[in-house]
Design an enzyme around this catalytic site. Sequence first.
Site, PDB file in Angstrom:
ATOM      1  N   PRO A   1      23.775  82.928  60.285  1.00 52.65           N
ATOM      2  CA  PRO A   1      24.560  81.879  60.955  1.00 52.65           C
ATOM      3  C   PRO A   1      24.303  80.506  60.351  1.00 52.65           C
ATOM      4  CG  PRO A   1      22.715  82.546  62.331  1.00 52.65           C
ATOM      5  CD  PRO A   1      22.724  83.483  61.157  1.00 52.65           C
ATOM      6  N   ARG A   2      25.327  79.702  60.336  1.00 48.60           N
ATOM      7  CA  ARG A   2      25.190  78.340  59.819  1.00 48.60           C
ATOM      8  C   ARG A   2      24.153  77.553  60.613  1.00 48.60           C
ATOM      9  NH1 ARG A   2      25.561  74.942  55.509  1.00 48.60           N
ATOM     10  NH2 ARG A   2      26.231  72.860  56.115  1.00 48.60           N
TER      11      ARG A   2
ATOM     12  N   GLU B   1      24.014  68.721  50.994  1.00 46.31           N
ATOM     13  CA  GLU B   1      24.030  67.519  50.154  1.00 46.31           C
ATOM     14  C   GLU B   1      22.672  67.301  49.477  1.00 46.31           C
ATOM     15  OE1 GLU B   1      24.889  67.629  53.315  1.00 46.31           O
ATOM     16  OE2 GLU B   1      27.054  67.204  53.365  1.00 46.31           O
TER      17      GLU B   1
ATOM     18  N   ASN C   1      30.534  76.434  51.359  1.00 45.79           N
ATOM     19  CA  ASN C   1      30.389  76.479  49.906  1.00 45.79           C
ATOM     20  C   ASN C   1      30.255  77.925  49.398  1.00 45.79           C
ATOM     21  OD1 ASN C   1      29.854  75.896  47.244  1.00 45.79           O
ATOM     22  ND2 ASN C   1      27.752  75.260  47.607  1.00 45.79           N
ATOM     23  N   PRO C   2      31.160  78.385  48.517  1.00 44.09           N
ATOM     24  CA  PRO C   2      31.077  79.749  47.989  1.00 44.09           C
ATOM     25  C   PRO C   2      30.270  79.865  46.700  1.00 44.09           C
ATOM     26  CG  PRO C   2      33.123  78.777  47.253  1.00 44.09           C
ATOM     27  CD  PRO C   2      32.399  77.703  48.065  1.00 44.09           C
ATOM     28  N   LEU C   3      29.719  78.766  46.212  1.00 44.82           N
ATOM     29  CA  LEU C   3      29.101  78.789  44.888  1.00 44.82           C
ATOM     30  C   LEU C   3      27.761  79.523  44.863  1.00 44.82           C
ATOM     31  CD1 LEU C   3      29.999  75.174  43.702  1.00 44.82           C
ATOM     32  CD2 LEU C   3      31.156  77.324  43.156  1.00 44.82           C
ATOM     33  N   GLU C   4      26.966  79.416  45.936  1.00 43.30           N
ATOM     34  CA  GLU C   4      25.681  80.113  45.953  1.00 43.30           C
ATOM     35  C   GLU C   4      25.855  81.631  45.861  1.00 43.30           C
ATOM     36  OE1 GLU C   4      23.285  78.793  49.213  1.00 43.30           O
ATOM     37  OE2 GLU C   4      22.526  77.066  48.092  1.00 43.30           O
TER      38      GLU C   4
ATOM     39  N   GLY D   1      16.316  77.997  54.630  1.00 44.73           N
ATOM     40  CA  GLY D   1      15.783  78.022  53.271  1.00 44.73           C
ATOM     41  C   GLY D   1      15.656  79.397  52.671  1.00 44.73           C
TER      42      GLY D   1
END
EC number: 2.4.99.12
Length: 440
Positions: A271-272, A68, A338-341, A313
């Site tokens: 990993p997340r 976010e 999120n697949p956008l990156e 990061g």
Amino acid sequence: MSEKWARLVLSTYRWVGAATFPIVGAYVAFRASKGKEERGRHGERYGVASVARPSGPLIWVHAASVGETSAVTPLVEAIVDMGIHVVLTTGTVTSAKMVQDRLGDRVIHQYVPLDLKPAVDRFLTHWQPDLAVICESEIWPMTILELGTRRVPQVLVNGRLSDRSFANWHKRPSIAEALFENLAHVVAQSDIDGERFRALGARPVTVSGNLKVDTAVPPVNNGDLAAMQRMIGSRKTWAAISTHQGEEDIVAQVHHMLKARHRDLLTIIVPRHPDRAAEIAETIEKMGMKVALRSRGDQIEPDTDIYLGDTIGDMGLYLRLTEIAFVGRSLTAQGGQNPLEPAMLKSAILSGRNVQNFRDSYQRLIKNGGAKLVRDKDMLAGAVNYLFNNPAERQVMIDAGLKTVEDMRGSLSRTMTALEPFIQPLVLKARLSSREGGWK
């Protein structure tokens, strides 16, 4: 549930929160012991400000975590460029670091107060925001009610309601309406999200698209990138990013299956939750594979099987090391990530089928040919193998992903248009205050 009963429930929530406030110190201390709270700044969680409020109009922007925060950063920059002060709250140590790295002293960062009446009341009394902008799906009843009591306009931007959240709210329509009626405007990510907010009583609702599409491409340290590329050399690579528990095991098994055909294979796992890295490494090593961890500064040797990207990061680094990315929380966990990156950074995208939380983005990517969904371990191995063996098809997916992202852009300008009626009076007020200060 009647409207009267709903308001009674919310009133009870408010006063129960006030009663439990004195004993939440143990909870915050426990989080601090796990590294989830920043030492020396515990007071902010109780609404105790660590800096003075600047004079003039001020907007409170809240972004829960890293995703976010990344999404809302361009919006915050646009507001600051108008001459408005921003206090930006986040809930995690990693997101606080991101604010410092990307925005520095352009904004005031504070940790979001606990959603308890004394903390929220203290926070609002100190900062006296002229407008509150909340990002995505952070619905905190006490905060919303206290802002409503003070008649502070509240706008939800990049609004999203997952299937589970919507189902939960839909079971309690009176409570939902009693809360959402306090929102002055909801700017939803997709048409489905917009319909859900309207069904729960929010008015007005507009659809902007996903703010994350308008964020800058994830940055990278070029020196680190060059060093990594030298270590990898000509080896074939693929990445599994934002993985959740159980998915790392699957990815390691896929690596073992693929290595029979691609002897020089290197698999990158991000990993997340990086704090799981030691556990993940131990599990994979017991499977007979050699693991290197970025957090330890491990070198990638010719016989390294798995490179564990366990730092915060550095997604811009990891995704620049491959052209194939599996996006997690989609095989063993629910909702997707999120697949956008990866699309922005030129990767062919693979994912499990459980991507409900990012349905709109995946539908667009799949329709254009930029992403494919896999059912299980065997299907994932087959898809990665196919993309290794067919570089032309891999490039088609990469190009389709880039085009999809480009077509989705424009959310920032649409969000700013929705915010304009709330921000423009503050811009005028700030200019007048500045002139009056100059006369003095």
